[in-house]
Write an enzyme that holds these catalytic residues in place. Structure first.
Site, PDB file in Angstrom:
ATOM      1  N   ASN A  73     -21.146  14.379  -0.039  1.00 29.08           N
ATOM      2  CA  ASN A  73     -20.839  13.006  -0.423  1.00 29.08           C
ATOM      3  C   ASN A  73     -21.719  12.609  -1.598  1.00 29.08           C
ATOM      4  O   ASN A  73     -22.764  13.217  -1.836  1.00 29.08           O
ATOM      5  CB  ASN A  73     -21.072  12.047   0.744  1.00 29.08           C
ATOM      6  CG  ASN A  73     -19.884  11.972   1.693  1.00 29.08           C
ATOM      7  OD1 ASN A  73     -18.840  11.428   1.356  1.00 29.08           O
ATOM      8  ND2 ASN A  73     -20.051  12.533   2.892  1.00 29.08           N
ATOM      9  N   HIS A  97      -6.616   8.341  11.925  1.00 28.40           N
ATOM     10  CA  HIS A  97      -6.442   6.897  11.717  1.00 28.40           C
ATOM     11  C   HIS A  97      -4.968   6.519  11.584  1.00 28.40           C
ATOM     12  O   HIS A  97      -4.643   5.440  11.109  1.00 28.40           O
ATOM     13  CB  HIS A  97      -7.218   6.425  10.489  1.00 28.40           C
ATOM     14  CG  HIS A  97      -8.690   6.352  10.739  1.00 28.40           C
ATOM     15  ND1 HIS A  97      -9.601   5.955   9.776  1.00 28.40           N
ATOM     16  CD2 HIS A  97      -9.428   6.607  11.851  1.00 28.40           C
ATOM     17  CE1 HIS A  97     -10.822   5.986  10.286  1.00 28.40           C
ATOM     18  NE2 HIS A  97     -10.734   6.391  11.535  1.00 28.40           N
ATOM     19  N   SER A 109     -17.997   8.183   4.777  1.00 24.95           N
ATOM     20  CA  SER A 109     -19.340   7.695   5.105  1.00 24.95           C
ATOM     21  C   SER A 109     -19.652   7.775   6.594  1.00 24.95           C
ATOM     22  O   SER A 109     -20.796   7.585   7.002  1.00 24.95           O
ATOM     23  CB  SER A 109     -19.492   6.240   4.639  1.00 24.95           C
ATOM     24  OG  SER A 109     -18.614   5.398   5.371  1.00 24.95           O
ATOM     25  N   CYS A 127       6.074   0.108  18.571  1.00 22.88           N
ATOM     26  CA  CYS A 127       6.222  -1.223  19.136  1.00 22.88           C
ATOM     27  C   CYS A 127       4.853  -1.851  19.372  1.00 22.88           C
ATOM     28  O   CYS A 127       3.959  -1.210  19.939  1.00 22.88           O
ATOM     29  CB  CYS A 127       7.002  -1.163  20.445  1.00 22.88           C
ATOM     30  SG  CYS A 127       7.174  -2.759  21.277  1.00 22.88           S
ATOM     31  N   GLN A 186      -9.249  10.951   7.925  1.00 23.56           N
ATOM     32  CA  GLN A 186      -9.194   9.514   8.206  1.00 23.56           C
ATOM     33  C   GLN A 186      -8.179   8.824   7.295  1.00 23.56           C
ATOM     34  O   GLN A 186      -7.903   7.643   7.476  1.00 23.56           O
ATOM     35  CB  GLN A 186     -10.578   8.891   7.985  1.00 23.56           C
ATOM     36  CG  GLN A 186     -11.658   9.443   8.906  1.00 23.56           C
ATOM     37  CD  GLN A 186     -13.045   9.067   8.419  1.00 23.56           C
ATOM     38  OE1 GLN A 186     -13.869   9.919   8.151  1.00 23.56           O
ATOM     39  NE2 GLN A 186     -13.318   7.777   8.293  1.00 23.56           N
ATOM     40  N   ASN A 187      -7.631   9.550   6.343  1.00 27.83           N
ATOM     41  CA  ASN A 187      -6.756   8.948   5.344  1.00 27.83           C
ATOM     42  C   ASN A 187      -5.357   8.738   5.889  1.00 27.83           C
ATOM     43  O   ASN A 187      -4.814   9.586   6.613  1.00 27.83           O
ATOM     44  CB  ASN A 187      -6.699   9.823   4.094  1.00 27.83           C
ATOM     45  CG  ASN A 187      -8.052   9.937   3.417  1.00 27.83           C
ATOM     46  OD1 ASN A 187      -8.938   9.122   3.655  1.00 27.83           O
ATOM     47  ND2 ASN A 187      -8.211  10.939   2.575  1.00 27.83           N
ATOM     48  N   GLY A 227     -16.161  13.161   1.432  1.00 26.94           N
ATOM     49  CA  GLY A 227     -15.666  11.866   0.990  1.00 26.94           C
ATOM     50  C   GLY A 227     -15.522  10.826   2.074  1.00 26.94           C
ATOM     51  O   GLY A 227     -14.620   9.990   2.017  1.00 26.94           O
ATOM     52  N   CYS A 265      12.569  -4.072  23.336  1.00 25.19           N
ATOM     53  CA  CYS A 265      12.067  -5.340  23.873  1.00 25.19           C
ATOM     54  C   CYS A 265      12.135  -6.499  22.893  1.00 25.19           C
ATOM     55  O   CYS A 265      11.873  -7.643  23.262  1.00 25.19           O
ATOM     56  CB  CYS A 265      10.641  -5.182  24.390  1.00 25.19           C
ATOM     57  SG  CYS A 265       9.408  -5.021  23.065  1.00 25.19           S
ATOM     58  N   ARG A 299       0.836  -1.211   0.000  1.00 25.12           N
ATOM     59  CA  ARG A 299       0.000   0.000   0.000  1.00 25.12           C
ATOM     60  C   ARG A 299       0.866   1.255   0.000  1.00 25.12           C
ATOM     61  O   ARG A 299       0.515   2.254  -0.625  1.00 25.12           O
ATOM     62  CB  ARG A 299      -0.934  -0.007   1.214  1.00 25.12           C
ATOM     63  CG  ARG A 299      -2.000  -1.083   1.149  1.00 25.12           C
ATOM     64  CD  ARG A 299      -2.856  -1.077   2.363  1.00 25.12           C
ATOM     65  NE  ARG A 299      -3.771   0.057   2.362  1.00 25.12           N
ATOM     66  CZ  ARG A 299      -4.456   0.456   3.441  1.00 25.12           C
ATOM     67  NH1 ARG A 299      -4.312  -0.165   4.586  1.00 25.12           N
ATOM     68  NH2 ARG A 299      -5.269   1.475   3.369  1.00 25.12           N
TER      69      ARG A 299
END
Length: 276
Positions: free
Chosen positions: A237, A128, A213, A136, A110-111, A211, A172, A78
């Site tokens: 939208n 997001h 929902s 970690c 949110q992108n 854009g 760790c 991605r």
């Protein structure tokens, strides 16, 4: 009765001494013109799924703990797709809007594709997470950039043993994980700026929803906060969505069924006129 329009809302908001912030909440639809698939649209990747897994199974922390190499391979695939994409007119106009509005402008996205930042947006909340960073999986260290030695991948390419060594926590020894919000996780302030975004919403005079929902919790909380404190919500939208239901019977709302790239130039023109 006065007709509610983008212009009437913006003029009213900019006249206020308090709650005069103009906030834009963006989702995957903003980046679709850059060639990045949406998530929950009719052709979105969370609707179509993957060859082997339902997205709600694959996109979880639980799945990562069992299959870290597979998740990292998909993450770097991605990343390659995001790097090859370019910011589109939506991203560029939002940068212009930030220049016009200054401190009154806020952008919540949110992108995870980094296109807002690459376009030049600065007052930005990535709720997001993003595809640039990792942390970690045992939560023992700070958020750091994904090392540049880990190369973006084609879909069939695996990560190498040398790259895996760079994906282990130096403190760790646990796997590092992408700095993203997965389906089985909760929003927090450190990674997702939850409380900062809700504070912005409290002081927002008008929230433009572009854009997205509204299928996740925090974006809906943001819209509710704006309405609770007397602000307007403008839902732009192509299809009805979770925001549509929220805005039923609300006075402080405007619903527009069109593409963001058709409406953002009008918003910029209105704000330029109102700020001079």
């Amino acid at each position: 009765m006065e007709k509610i329009t983008i212009q009437s809302i913006v003029e009213k908001v900019l006249q206020k001494e308090y709650r005069n912030k103009i906030t834009f909440l963006t989702g995957a639809g903003i980046s679709s013109a850059s060639g990045i698939p949406t998530y929950r649209g009719s052709d979105g990747i969370w609707i179509k799924g993957t060859k082997f897994h339902k997205p709600e199974e694959f996109g979880t922390f639980e799945y990562f703990l069992k299959n870290p190499e597979e998740v990292w391979q998909f993450t770097m695939f991605r990343k390659k797709m995001f790097l090859e994409a370019k910011p589109n007119k939506n991203h560029e106009i939002l940068v212009e809007l930030e220049k016009e509005l200054g401190e009154r402008f806020h952008l919540i996205t949110q992108n995870i594709d980094n296109l807002h930042r690459r376009a030049g947006s600065e007052n930005l909340f990535e709720i997001h997470g993003n595809n640039r960073e990792m942390k970690c999986s045992n939560d023992c260290k700070e958020i750091i950039p994904i090392p540049k030695v880990i190369s973006p991948k084609n879909l069939e390419e695996d990560i190498t043993s040398q790259e895996i060594a760079q994906l282990k926590c130096k403190t760790c020894g646990s796997w590092m994980r992408p700095n993203l919000l997965w389906f089985d996780e909760y929003y927090n302030e450190k990674t997702h700026k939850k409380y900062s975004a809700l504070k912005v919403a409290k002081n927002t005079g008008v929230l433009f929803v572009l854009g997205t929902s509204g299928a996740t919790n925090l974006p809906m909380q943001i819209a509710r906060n704006v309405l609770k404190y007397g602000g307007f919500v403008i839902d732009i939208n192509l299809e009805n969505n979770h925001f549509t239901k929220l805005l039923e019977n609300k006075k402080n709302k405007l619903i527009i069924r069109d593409k963001s790239e058709n409406i953002l130039p009008e918003i910029l023109k209105i704000i330029k006129k109102a700020t001079y």
